[in-house]
Design a protein around this motif. Sequence first.
Motif, PDB file in Angstrom:
ATOM      1  N   ASP A   7       0.718  -1.222   0.001  1.00 20.17           N
ATOM      2  CA  ASP A   7       0.080   0.036   0.075  1.00 20.17           C
ATOM      3  C   ASP A   7       1.100   1.114  -0.169  1.00 20.17           C
ATOM      4  O   ASP A   7       0.559   2.217  -0.583  1.00 20.17           O
ATOM      5  N   PHE A   8       1.773   1.324   0.777  1.00 23.08           N
ATOM      6  CA  PHE A   8       2.691   2.202   1.136  1.00 23.08           C
ATOM      7  C   PHE A   8       3.688   2.470  -0.585  1.00 23.08           C
ATOM      8  O   PHE A   8       3.530   3.766  -0.882  1.00 23.08           O
ATOM      9  N   VAL A   9       3.703   1.443  -0.982  1.00 23.52           N
ATOM     10  CA  VAL A   9       4.709   1.717  -2.290  1.00 23.52           C
ATOM     11  C   VAL A   9       3.971   2.420  -3.396  1.00 23.52           C
ATOM     12  O   VAL A   9       3.905   3.178  -4.203  1.00 23.52           O
ATOM     13  N   LEU A  10       2.435   1.563  -3.481  1.00 24.62           N
ATOM     14  CA  LEU A  10       1.435   2.078  -4.273  1.00 24.62           C
ATOM     15  C   LEU A  10       1.004   3.683  -4.132  1.00 24.62           C
ATOM     16  O   LEU A  10       1.045   4.321  -5.281  1.00 24.62           O
ATOM     17  N   LYS A  11       0.773   4.020  -2.893  1.00 22.72           N
ATOM     18  CA  LYS A  11       0.652   5.501  -2.618  1.00 22.72           C
ATOM     19  C   LYS A  11       1.773   6.324  -3.115  1.00 22.72           C
ATOM     20  O   LYS A  11       1.485   7.129  -3.658  1.00 22.72           O
ATOM     21  N   PHE A  12       2.926   5.671  -2.659  1.00 22.98           N
ATOM     22  CA  PHE A  12       4.206   6.658  -3.102  1.00 22.98           C
ATOM     23  C   PHE A  12       4.073   6.786  -4.540  1.00 22.98           C
ATOM     24  O   PHE A  12       4.592   8.037  -4.968  1.00 22.98           O
ATOM     25  N   GLN A  13       4.016   5.832  -5.480  1.00 20.54           N
ATOM     26  CA  GLN A  13       4.296   5.841  -6.856  1.00 20.54           C
ATOM     27  C   GLN A  13       3.169   6.723  -7.442  1.00 20.54           C
ATOM     28  O   GLN A  13       3.318   7.498  -8.286  1.00 20.54           O
ATOM     29  N   SER A  14       1.894   6.582  -6.932  1.00 26.26           N
ATOM     30  CA  SER A  14       0.830   7.471  -7.382  1.00 26.26           C
ATOM     31  C   SER A  14       1.151   8.849  -7.018  1.00 26.26           C
ATOM     32  O   SER A  14       0.717   9.888  -7.795  1.00 26.26           O
ATOM     33  N   GLU A  15       1.514   9.288  -5.482  1.00 24.87           N
ATOM     34  CA  GLU A  15       2.043  10.556  -5.618  1.00 24.87           C
ATOM     35  C   GLU A  15       3.125  11.078  -6.451  1.00 24.87           C
ATOM     36  O   GLU A  15       2.988  12.094  -6.952  1.00 24.87           O
ATOM     37  N   ILE A  16       4.101  10.265  -6.812  1.00 17.57           N
ATOM     38  CA  ILE A  16       5.138  10.757  -7.839  1.00 17.57           C
ATOM     39  C   ILE A  16       4.470  11.054  -9.334  1.00 17.57           C
ATOM     40  O   ILE A  16       4.789  12.003  -9.735  1.00 17.57           O
ATOM     41  N   LEU A  17       3.531  10.143  -9.551  1.00 15.58           N
ATOM     42  CA  LEU A  17       2.896  10.149 -10.932  1.00 15.58           C
ATOM     43  C   LEU A  17       2.035  11.424 -11.229  1.00 15.58           C
ATOM     44  O   LEU A  17       2.186  12.291 -11.965  1.00 15.58           O
ATOM     45  N   ASN A  18       1.663  11.787  -9.956  1.00 13.49           N
ATOM     46  CA  ASN A  18       0.700  13.034  -9.751  1.00 13.49           C
ATOM     47  C   ASN A  18       1.556  14.207  -9.731  1.00 13.49           C
ATOM     48  O   ASN A  18       1.045  15.269 -10.500  1.00 13.49           O
TER      49      ASN A  18
END
Length: 150
Positions: A7-18
Amino acid sequence: MTDSIDDFVLKFQSEILNEIKKTYGEKVYERWLNPLYMGSIKDPDGYARLKGRCEDTMEIFLVFEDDRVKQASFQTDGCGSSIVCGSYAAEMALGKSPDELLEVTAEAILEKLGGLPKEDEHCAFLAAEALHEALNGFMIKQAARKRNKL
Ligand code: FES
């Protein structure tokens, strides 16, 4: 435990993409995720491989038919912006005559993709220069073909 790391990795990836989308805009972001016209073309009529001042390389491949670009592609080992600029340079080259290709400038590429941060604008210049160099290669080949026919 694994779930919370995932979950942490997914959230982190999504923040970077945003963040990337916010900085570069929707159009650049989408093209970066889906870089059209990427790859080499065997035996192109026009080809160039240029190295920018950032040391990244841009290659442009052109195939002409009836004096117009029938196929175009690019390859780069550069940054995300160079991928987007190479992709737009190839797209904008399609269907163009040699004269019209000269109008595919860095400024035209930047306008088409909605602009880039100042520090990335040189990527558009590298793509446009490679495109014009590929055109130059085509013109030289054309002249040699005509000479050989005489
Ligand atoms: Fe080198 Fe973009 S930083 S082409």
